[in-house]
Design a protein around this motif. Structure first.
Motif, PDB file in Angstrom:
ATOM      1  N   ARG B  10       0.838  -1.201   0.000  1.00  0.00           N
ATOM      2  CA  ARG B  10       0.000   0.000   0.000  1.00  0.00           C
ATOM      3  C   ARG B  10       0.866   1.241   0.000  1.00  0.00           C
ATOM      4  O   ARG B  10       1.917   1.277   0.627  1.00  0.00           O
ATOM      5  N   TYR B  11       0.409   2.268  -0.733  1.00  0.00           N
ATOM      6  CA  TYR B  11       0.977   3.611  -0.593  1.00  0.00           C
ATOM      7  C   TYR B  11      -0.067   4.408   0.158  1.00  0.00           C
ATOM      8  O   TYR B  11      -1.022   4.898  -0.442  1.00  0.00           O
ATOM      9  N   GLY B  12       0.098   4.527   1.454  1.00  0.00           N
ATOM     10  CA  GLY B  12      -0.928   5.207   2.231  1.00  0.00           C
ATOM     11  C   GLY B  12      -2.260   4.511   2.051  1.00  0.00           C
ATOM     12  O   GLY B  12      -2.392   3.322   2.326  1.00  0.00           O
ATOM     13  N   ALA B  35       0.181  -2.916 -18.264  1.00  0.00           N
ATOM     14  CA  ALA B  35       0.026  -1.536 -18.722  1.00  0.00           C
ATOM     15  C   ALA B  35       0.574  -0.569 -17.681  1.00  0.00           C
ATOM     16  O   ALA B  35       0.972  -0.973 -16.588  1.00  0.00           O
ATOM     17  N   ASN B  36       0.573   0.710 -18.023  1.00  0.00           N
ATOM     18  CA  ASN B  36       0.989   1.742 -17.071  1.00  0.00           C
ATOM     19  C   ASN B  36       0.178   1.633 -15.791  1.00  0.00           C
ATOM     20  O   ASN B  36      -1.039   1.502 -15.833  1.00  0.00           O
ATOM     21  N   GLY B  37       0.885   1.688 -14.661  1.00  0.00           N
ATOM     22  CA  GLY B  37       0.201   1.700 -13.379  1.00  0.00           C
ATOM     23  C   GLY B  37      -0.296   0.353 -12.915  1.00  0.00           C
ATOM     24  O   GLY B  37      -1.005   0.255 -11.920  1.00  0.00           O
ATOM     25  N   ALA B  38       0.091  -0.731 -13.607  1.00  0.00           N
ATOM     26  CA  ALA B  38      -0.383  -2.059 -13.231  1.00  0.00           C
ATOM     27  C   ALA B  38       0.231  -2.541 -11.919  1.00  0.00           C
ATOM     28  O   ALA B  38      -0.349  -3.373 -11.227  1.00  0.00           O
ATOM     29  N   GLY B  39       1.400  -1.991 -11.573  1.00  0.00           N
ATOM     30  CA  GLY B  39       2.051  -2.405 -10.333  1.00  0.00           C
ATOM     31  C   GLY B  39       3.358  -3.133 -10.553  1.00  0.00           C
ATOM     32  O   GLY B  39       3.894  -3.749  -9.629  1.00  0.00           O
ATOM     33  N   LYS B  40       3.909  -3.050 -11.755  1.00  0.00           N
ATOM     34  CA  LYS B  40       5.155  -3.754 -12.061  1.00  0.00           C
ATOM     35  C   LYS B  40       6.328  -3.197 -11.258  1.00  0.00           C
ATOM     36  O   LYS B  40       7.064  -3.939 -10.610  1.00  0.00           O
ATOM     37  N   SER B  41       6.483  -1.874 -11.323  1.00  0.00           N
ATOM     38  CA  SER B  41       7.594  -1.272 -10.577  1.00  0.00           C
ATOM     39  C   SER B  41       7.432  -1.498  -9.083  1.00  0.00           C
ATOM     40  O   SER B  41       8.401  -1.767  -8.372  1.00  0.00           O
ATOM     41  N   THR B  42       6.198  -1.385  -8.616  1.00  0.00           N
ATOM     42  CA  THR B  42       5.949  -1.607  -7.194  1.00  0.00           C
ATOM     43  C   THR B  42       6.395  -3.009  -6.786  1.00  0.00           C
ATOM     44  O   THR B  42       6.969  -3.203  -5.714  1.00  0.00           O
ATOM     45  N   THR B  43       6.143  -3.987  -7.669  1.00  0.00           N
ATOM     46  CA  THR B  43       6.564  -5.360  -7.373  1.00  0.00           C
ATOM     47  C   THR B  43       8.081  -5.429  -7.211  1.00  0.00           C
ATOM     48  O   THR B  43       8.584  -5.988  -6.232  1.00  0.00           O
ATOM     49  N   PRO B  82      16.840   0.240 -11.369  1.00  0.00           N
ATOM     50  CA  PRO B  82      15.553   0.901 -11.195  1.00  0.00           C
ATOM     51  C   PRO B  82      15.025   1.521 -12.487  1.00  0.00           C
ATOM     52  O   PRO B  82      15.770   1.759 -13.437  1.00  0.00           O
ATOM     53  N   GLU B  83      13.716   1.766 -12.474  1.00  0.00           N
ATOM     54  CA  GLU B  83      13.059   2.457 -13.576  1.00  0.00           C
ATOM     55  C   GLU B  83      13.710   3.840 -13.745  1.00  0.00           C
ATOM     56  O   GLU B  83      13.966   4.541 -12.773  1.00  0.00           O
ATOM     57  N   GLY B  84      13.989   4.192 -14.983  1.00  0.00           N
ATOM     58  CA  GLY B  84      14.613   5.495 -15.226  1.00  0.00           C
ATOM     59  C   GLY B  84      16.113   5.494 -14.987  1.00  0.00           C
ATOM     60  O   GLY B  84      16.735   6.546 -14.945  1.00  0.00           O
ATOM     61  N   GLU B 189       8.683  -5.147 -18.384  1.00  0.00           N
ATOM     62  CA  GLU B 189       8.717  -4.509 -19.705  1.00  0.00           C
ATOM     63  C   GLU B 189       7.339  -4.095 -20.179  1.00  0.00           C
ATOM     64  O   GLU B 189       6.339  -4.763 -19.906  1.00  0.00           O
ATOM     65  N   GLN B 190       7.307  -2.980 -20.901  1.00  0.00           N
ATOM     66  CA  GLN B 190       6.098  -2.646 -21.655  1.00  0.00           C
ATOM     67  C   GLN B 190       6.241  -3.159 -23.077  1.00  0.00           C
ATOM     68  O   GLN B 190       5.262  -3.386 -23.772  1.00  0.00           O
ATOM     69  N   ASN B 191       7.513  -3.332 -23.465  1.00  0.00           N
ATOM     70  CA  ASN B 191       7.827  -3.839 -24.786  1.00  0.00           C
ATOM     71  C   ASN B 191       7.638  -5.353 -24.758  1.00  0.00           C
ATOM     72  O   ASN B 191       8.587  -6.126 -24.699  1.00  0.00           O
TER      73      ASN B 191
HETATM   74  N1  LIG Z   1       4.855   6.711  -4.367  1.00  0.00           N
HETATM   75  C1  LIG Z   1       3.586   6.420  -4.686  1.00  0.00           C
HETATM   76  N2  LIG Z   1       2.562   6.939  -3.969  1.00  0.00           N
HETATM   77  C2  LIG Z   1       1.270   6.653  -4.268  1.00  0.00           C
HETATM   78  N3  LIG Z   1       0.898   5.837  -5.254  1.00  0.00           N
HETATM   79  C3  LIG Z   1       1.850   5.281  -6.014  1.00  0.00           C
HETATM   80  C4  LIG Z   1       3.246   5.542  -5.772  1.00  0.00           C
HETATM   81  N4  LIG Z   1       3.960   4.849  -6.681  1.00  0.00           N
HETATM   82  C5  LIG Z   1       3.068   4.202  -7.444  1.00  0.00           C
HETATM   83  N5  LIG Z   1       1.798   4.441  -7.054  1.00  0.00           N
HETATM   84  C6  LIG Z   1       0.581   3.873  -7.653  1.00  0.00           C
HETATM   85  O1  LIG Z   1       0.676   2.479  -7.589  1.00  0.00           O
HETATM   86  C7  LIG Z   1       0.198   1.893  -8.780  1.00  0.00           C
HETATM   87  C8  LIG Z   1       1.252   1.018  -9.398  1.00  0.00           C
HETATM   88  O2  LIG Z   1       2.356   1.812  -9.827  1.00  0.00           O
HETATM   89  P1  LIG Z   1       3.663   1.206 -10.486  1.00  0.00           P
HETATM   90  O3  LIG Z   1       4.651   2.304 -10.599  1.00  0.00           O
HETATM   91  O4  LIG Z   1       4.054  -0.003  -9.761  1.00  0.00           O
HETATM   92  O5  LIG Z   1       3.142   0.812 -11.931  1.00  0.00           O
HETATM   93  P2  LIG Z   1       3.938   0.267 -13.180  1.00  0.00           P
HETATM   94  O6  LIG Z   1       3.264  -0.978 -13.589  1.00  0.00           O
HETATM   95  O7  LIG Z   1       5.372   0.205 -12.896  1.00  0.00           O
HETATM   96  O8  LIG Z   1       3.646   1.398 -14.246  1.00  0.00           O
HETATM   97  P3  LIG Z   1       4.582   2.039 -15.370  1.00  0.00           P
HETATM   98  O9  LIG Z   1       4.492   1.127 -16.536  1.00  0.00           O
HETATM   99  O10 LIG Z   1       3.932   3.351 -15.631  1.00  0.00           O
HETATM  100  O11 LIG Z   1       5.942   2.160 -14.815  1.00  0.00           O
HETATM  101  C9  LIG Z   1      -0.227   3.055  -9.668  1.00  0.00           C
HETATM  102  O12 LIG Z   1      -1.616   3.205  -9.524  1.00  0.00           O
HETATM  103  C10 LIG Z   1       0.471   4.243  -9.093  1.00  0.00           C
HETATM  104  O13 LIG Z   1      -0.281   5.404  -9.292  1.00  0.00           O
END
Ligand SMILES: Nc1ncnc2c1ncn2[C@@H]1O[C@H](COP(=O)(O)OP(=O)(O)OP(=O)(O)O)[C@@H](O)[C@H]1O
Ligand SMILES: [Mg+2]
Lengths: 320, 236
Positions: B10-12, B35-43, B82-84, B189-191
């Motif tokens: 959770r983010y907050g 897709a964007n925002g799916a949660g890949k980076s968070t994982t 990391p991403e970026g 990857e998105q690719n």
């Molecule tokens: N620091 C943060 N605070 C609040 N919400 C966040 C934070 N980082 C990510 N999120 C939310 O968590 C969800 C997953 O984000 P994440 O960055 O893991 O996606 P992603 O799959 O890596 O997307 P992308 O392809 O754009 O990199 C998104 O809804 C995003 O808005």
């Protein structure tokens, strides 16, 4: 020629005669400002915050050195050998006291807030609160009257440049300051610890992915800056004595020096200190001594208005 | 090698991961798509200690690393690109590489030379500041920096992001070599088509959940994947 022209000419004449004496004193003051200023810049580098309790780190170093001198300096003049030993001891005592005070401040006033992701204003209030607490505590414990530090050496003129005497006190500050600046510069540029500090300053999260312990690195950064500030406190105390409010003005000037050189930039802090010290020294010719502090803070306001990133710009990250 | 069980992040008030489970086996390349925002980076961020899960469990080589701190992972054998890319902008290429070996004892100059062999462009640029590198050079440096810790598991977050197709080819070639040299790879990857041609297996994420996972060659032909992630552009 009007009255103002005469005023200026007369003062320029004084400046010509007094230049080297004022210059030497200004360099010594500037080195002290620089030693305090690096503490602001180091902490700013890793936390993006101004440690407004840094003045009390300086004060702690001053009192620690004072008490060591009071205990060890006898009635008769010490031998040259004893002088060197006492001065080194005083610097170490000041440095250790400054480092301990900085570590305490980091733990109590900063880390607790960092844990809660507190807003910036909270840090400012916390630091100012800690500062008030500490100098008032010192006032209560050590008295409210300034006392001079027992002198561990004889303050004679060691040599003259262009007829101006260079006092032993200035030589001590010069040697101590140069050694500390070089050591700090090498530490940050070349060692593993320094790389860790720079990595946290540039990108803390990525630094942690590399294995840098951020909490520890921040604590060490406070300690390093605190050691220099504390040592400066002792050097200042040797010349001016100690009192519970002694940190306020020098620290505010050192903050000015840090901003002048570019906050976050180590060499900038050292250079900013020197520039401020010399400028202030030479200004004595033109304005009454009582107004000197006004000049220093005028510079602060001016720099903040005209070039807030300072002379060298903002970056602790750089090795140079 | 890596086992994730019901991990919630959770983010907050926002729940980014709603209890995901997956695994990575020794020697594999596993792709994490979505897709964007799916949660890949968070994982990935969870797997390197940047965000502790609210619940669930992470096992790495049998050891529970659910509450391990970020700075301890490089020692355990997990490195995260990391991403970026996140190159230290005011450090030279060489210093960036040394940062990768921050917690290693003894000389790391052999590893550095090895990185310069794998990425000759980095050797040419070794005295330059990270900020002055091109995107492709930065990505190579980010990968080389992570390898300096000698990881057994490498986490890569969108290594192809913003790079020209030719450079993407190079980077994916290098990821293959990294696996051949014995490092397990989890790549976000998105690719999707590129990633699936390289990977052994893949997982697809949507809205903080893993919706399905399969062998990469099956996913390449999976209607759902083709429709959403591969679009028209893929030839198979
Ligand atoms: N620091 C943060 N605070 C609040 N919400 C966040 C934070 N980082 C990510 N999120 C939310 O968590 C969800 C997953 O984000 P994440 O960055 O893991 O996606 P992603 O799959 O890596 O997307 P992308 O392809 O754009 O990199 C998104 O809804 C995003 O808005
Ligand atoms: Mg992402």
């Amino acid at each position: 020629m009007g009255a103002f022209g005469h005023y200026l000419l007369a003062h320029l004449d004084t400046l010509k005669h007094e230049f080297w004496a004022l210059f030497v004193g200004g360099v010594a003051n500037g080195l002290l400002y620089g030693m305090i200023a690096v503490g602001y810049t180091l902490v700013y580098g890793v936390l993006r915050l101004i440690n407004f309790a840094h003045s009390e780190i300086f004060m702690a170093g001053g009192f620690a050195g004072y008490f060591v001198m009071k205990a060890l300096v006898g009635a008769s003049a010490p031998s040259a050998f004893a002088s060197v030993g006492l001065i080194v001891l005083g610097i170490v005592a000041g440095g250790v006291a400054g480092a301990v005070m900085a570590a305490l401040l980091e733990r109590v006033a900063y880390r607790t807030l960092r844990r809660r992701n507190a807003p910036r204003l909270a840090y400012l209030i916390s630091a100012i609160g800690a500062s008030y607490f500490l100098f008032n505590l010192a006032g209560k414990e050590f008295g409210h009257i300034a006392v001079s530090t027992p002198q561990p050496y004889i303050n004679h003129a060691v040599f003259h440049i262009f007829g101006a005497p260079v006092l032993m006190y200035y030589i001590i500050i010069l040697i101590a300051g140069v050694i500390m600046f070089i050591a700090l510069d090498r530490l940050v540029a070349k060692t593993r610890l320094g790389r860790g500090i720079r990595a946290v300053a540039q990108d803390a999260e990525t630094a942690s992915l590399m294995g840098v312990n951020i909490d520890r690195t921040i604590a060490i950064t406070f300690i390093v800056g605190g050691a220099l500030g504390g040592a400066a406190g002792f050097l200042f105390a040797m010349g001016t004595g100690v009192v519970y409010t002694m940190g306020f003005v020098p620290a505010l000037k050192a903050f000015t020096a840090a901003v002048l050189g570019g906050i976050g930039n180590l060499r900038g802090a050292m250079i900013g200190g020197l520039i401020l010290g010399v400028f202030e020294g030479l200004c004595v010719v033109f304005v009454q001594a009582a107004y000197i502090d006004v000049v220093a803070f005028g510079i602060l306001v001016l720099v903040l208005l005209v070039r807030p990133t300072g002379i060298l710009g903002e970056r602790l990250g750089r090795s140079a | 090698m890596l086992d994730v069980k019901d991990a919630v992040v959770r983010y907050g008030a926002i729940t980014a991961l709603h209890g995901i489970s997956f695994n990575v086996e020794q020697g594999e390349i596993v792709a994490l798509l979505g897709a964007n925002g799916a949660g890949k980076s968070t994982t990935l961020r969870m797997l390197s200690g940047l965000h502790a899960p609210a619940s669930g469990q992470i096992l790495f080589e049998g050891e529970d690393v659910t509450r391990t701190k970020a700075h301890e992972f490089s020692k355990l054998g997990i490195s995260h690109v990391p991403e970026g890319r996140r190159i230290f902008p005011q450090m030279s290429v060489e210093e960036n590489l040394e940062m990768g070996a921050f917690n290693r004892r003894g000389s790391t100059s052999d590893d550095r030379d090895h990185m310069y062999e794998t990425f000759p462009i980095l050797k040419e640029r070794r005295k330059q500041l990270g900020a002055n590198l091109s995107g492709g050079e930065q990505q190579m440096l980010a990968i080389a920096r992570a390898l300096m810790a000698r990881p057994r598991l490498l986490l890569l977050d969108e290594p192809s992001m913003g790079l020209a197709p030719m450079i993407v080819e190079t980077i994916f070639g290098i990821i293959g070599e990294i696996r051949t040299a014995g490092t397990t790879v989890l790549v976000v990857e998105q690719n999707a088509s590129q990633a699936l041609r390289l990977a052994d297996r893949g997982y697809v994420m949507e809205n903080g959940r893993i919706v399905f996972g399969d062998l990469a060659k099956n996913l390449l032909h999976d209607e759902r994947v083709r429709a959403v992630y591969l679009g028209e552009s893929v030839e198979s």
